[in-house]
Design a protein around this motif. Structure first.
Motif, short mmCIF file in Angstrom:
data_model
loop_
_atom_site.label_atom_id
_atom_site.label_comp_id
_atom_site.label_asym_id
_atom_site.label_seq_id
_atom_site.Cartn_x
_atom_site.Cartn_y
_atom_site.Cartn_z
N THR A 267 -10.50 2.67 1.14
CA THR A 267 -9.30 2.42 0.26
C THR A 267 -9.44 1.85 -1.07
OG1 THR A 267 -8.85 0.15 1.30
CG2 THR A 267 -8.07 1.93 2.42
N GLY A 268 -10.70 1.36 -1.23
CA GLY A 268 -11.25 0.43 -2.54
C GLY A 268 -10.93 -0.78 -2.51
N ARG A 269 -10.29 -1.13 -1.43
CA ARG A 269 -10.29 -2.65 -1.23
C ARG A 269 -11.02 -3.18 0.05
NH1 ARG A 269 -7.18 -6.69 -2.07
NH2 ARG A 269 -5.54 -6.75 -3.70
N PRO A 270 -11.74 -4.33 0.29
CA PRO A 270 -12.52 -4.61 1.55
C PRO A 270 -11.69 -4.65 2.62
CG PRO A 270 -12.07 -6.58 -0.07
CD PRO A 270 -11.59 -5.23 -0.91
N TYR A 290 -8.01 -0.03 -5.93
CA TYR A 290 -6.83 0.15 -4.82
C TYR A 290 -5.44 0.11 -5.64
CZ TYR A 290 -3.49 -0.75 -0.90
OH TYR A 290 -2.70 -0.53 -0.19
N PRO A 291 -4.77 1.17 -5.35
CA PRO A 291 -4.75 1.94 -4.26
C PRO A 291 -5.37 3.51 -4.38
CG PRO A 291 -2.44 1.98 -5.31
CD PRO A 291 -3.30 1.02 -5.95
N GLU A 292 -5.84 3.57 -5.69
CA GLU A 292 -6.34 4.93 -6.07
C GLU A 292 -7.32 5.46 -4.86
OE1 GLU A 292 -5.14 2.75 -9.75
OE2 GLU A 292 -6.35 2.26 -7.79
N VAL A 293 -8.37 4.60 -4.43
CA VAL A 293 -9.32 5.29 -3.34
C VAL A 293 -8.32 5.53 -2.22
CG1 VAL A 293 -11.24 4.70 -1.92
CG2 VAL A 293 -11.16 4.37 -4.39
N HIS A 294 -7.30 4.72 -1.89
CA HIS A 294 -6.50 4.81 -0.60
C HIS A 294 -5.87 6.37 -0.56
CE1 HIS A 294 -3.25 4.83 2.06
NE2 HIS A 294 -2.24 5.10 1.18
N HIS A 295 -5.51 6.68 -1.79
CA HIS A 295 -4.90 8.18 -2.17
C HIS A 295 -5.96 9.15 -2.17
CE1 HIS A 295 -0.82 6.52 -2.54
NE2 HIS A 295 -1.13 5.86 -3.40
N LEU A 296 -7.16 8.61 -2.64
CA LEU A 296 -8.16 9.71 -2.85
C LEU A 296 -8.67 10.27 -1.51
CD1 LEU A 296 -9.89 11.28 -4.73
CD2 LEU A 296 -11.39 9.41 -4.88
#
Length: 346
Positions: A267-270, A290-296
């Motif tokens: 998610t980009g967050r720990p 976050y939240p970009e990695v979550h969506h990715l």
């Protein structure tokens, strides 16, 4: 908080677990055993959040809470693009497409605040930050007790200064996302009991202890350290009312996934979860986005879940995950509190 707390026979809080694990049925079951249940608004629309509130009220007339994700600002698009390229082989393996453009996402924050003002709930808690002063004042005016989730003394001071009523003190042992107020912050490693003491010496607010509390002895120790209640998430993941899938439930007690680690890979967050191959491959390269990695990674995680591929799924879990038991949530709540009482909790 006194009004809500005065109606609790058992100082056990069912943690908000976004993504489907926290269900209205779980909230109602824990409340029925004398505790306090939390719904999780994270990733939901305001309309879906309101529907969950309606369902809880159908099931129970006990107090309950709603947790909100505080939105963050945009992340570095270059870092996100680089991570997208790294993940393309995963997408090819699963036969899915990664999003090329990720639109700004505030998790429907404004609409959720409006919904909670129009139809107040007893308790509102915040993860990933704090509400604005006007938002906090408006929710206070409609009677909602407000809980700030904190992971450090600095965050606790900020929450107290913002006028929140209670602090949920989250230690590093907790499963799922660390609630750091900045997505790029390095989460602290101070153990929960020590962190409780530090926060308690800085504020006069009531404290809820969260993180790695899986048995009666741990619950009793947290209460003895100054908490007025304990917040359990992983402990309820295998309950009958949990929204966790069968593969996830099984992984929690699978010896192949005994180790938990904190990772940004999904998610980009720990966030703390069961260590698996996806984390091993990608954790060193995951940006604080976050939240970009979550969506990715969402298409990858959905595909892995559909296949029950435990090495591709995000399996959030606290350090006491092996103690998670199956059965009705009300029974789990009562048994944990009985064990805590036997260990000296009062």
């Amino acid at each position: 908080m006194a009004t809500v707390w005065g109606r609790l026979a058992v100082p056990v809080v069912a943690a908000p677990m976004a993504g489907g694990a926290s269900t209205p049925e779980l909230v109602a079951a824990v409340a029925g055993a004398g505790g306090l249940g939390f719904l999780a608004a994270g990733y939901l629309t305001a309309g879906a959040m309101a529907e969950q509130v309606r369902r809880v009220r159908e099931l129970s007339d006990s107090p309950f809470g709603m947790n909100l994700f505080v939105p963050a600002g945009p992340s570095d698009p270059v870092a996100v693009a680089a991570y997208r390229e790294r993940l393309r082989p995963e997408a090819e393996r699963f036969g899915v497409e990664l999003p090329e453009r990720i639109a700004p996402d505030r998790d429907d924050w404004d609409a959720k605040i409006e919904a909670l003002l129009a139809d107040p709930v007893p308790v509102v808690s915040y993860t990933f930050g704090l509400p604005g002063a006007a938002e906090a004042a408006a929710l206070r005016a409609v009677g909602s007790v407000q809980v700030g989730t904190v992971t450090s003394v600095e965050e606790a001071r900020a929450a107290a200064e913002s006028g929140l009523d209670v602090l949920a003190v989250q230690g590093p042992e907790a499963g799922g996302h660390r609630a750091t107020h900045r997505a790029d912050a390095r989460p602290g490693e101070t153990p929960l009991l020590e962190l409780l003491a530090q926060v308690g010496s800085e504020t006069g607010l009531r404290l809820i202890a969260a993180g790695g509390l899986g048995d009666g002895a741990a619950i009793a120790a947290a209460l003895a350290a100054g908490a007025v209640a304990v917040q359990l998430g992983t402990a309820f993941l295998r309950s009958d009312e949990s929204g966790a899938g069968a593969a996830y439930r099984a992984a929690l007690v699978d010896e192949r996934f005994a180790e938990t680690v904190v990772t940004r890979a999904f998610t980009g967050r720990p966030a703390r979860g069961l260590r698996n191959a996806f984390i091993d491959r990608h954790e060193p390269y995951a940006p604080a986005a976050y939240p970009e990695v979550h969506h990715l990674t969402l298409p990858l995680r959905a595909a892995a879940t559909a296949r029950a591929d435990l090495d591709g799924m995000h399996l959030w879990a606290g350090t006491a995950h092996a103690l998670a038991r199956s059965g009705p949530a009300a029974q789990i709540t009562r048994e944990l509190w009985a064990a805590a009482r036997a260990a000296g909790a009062r």
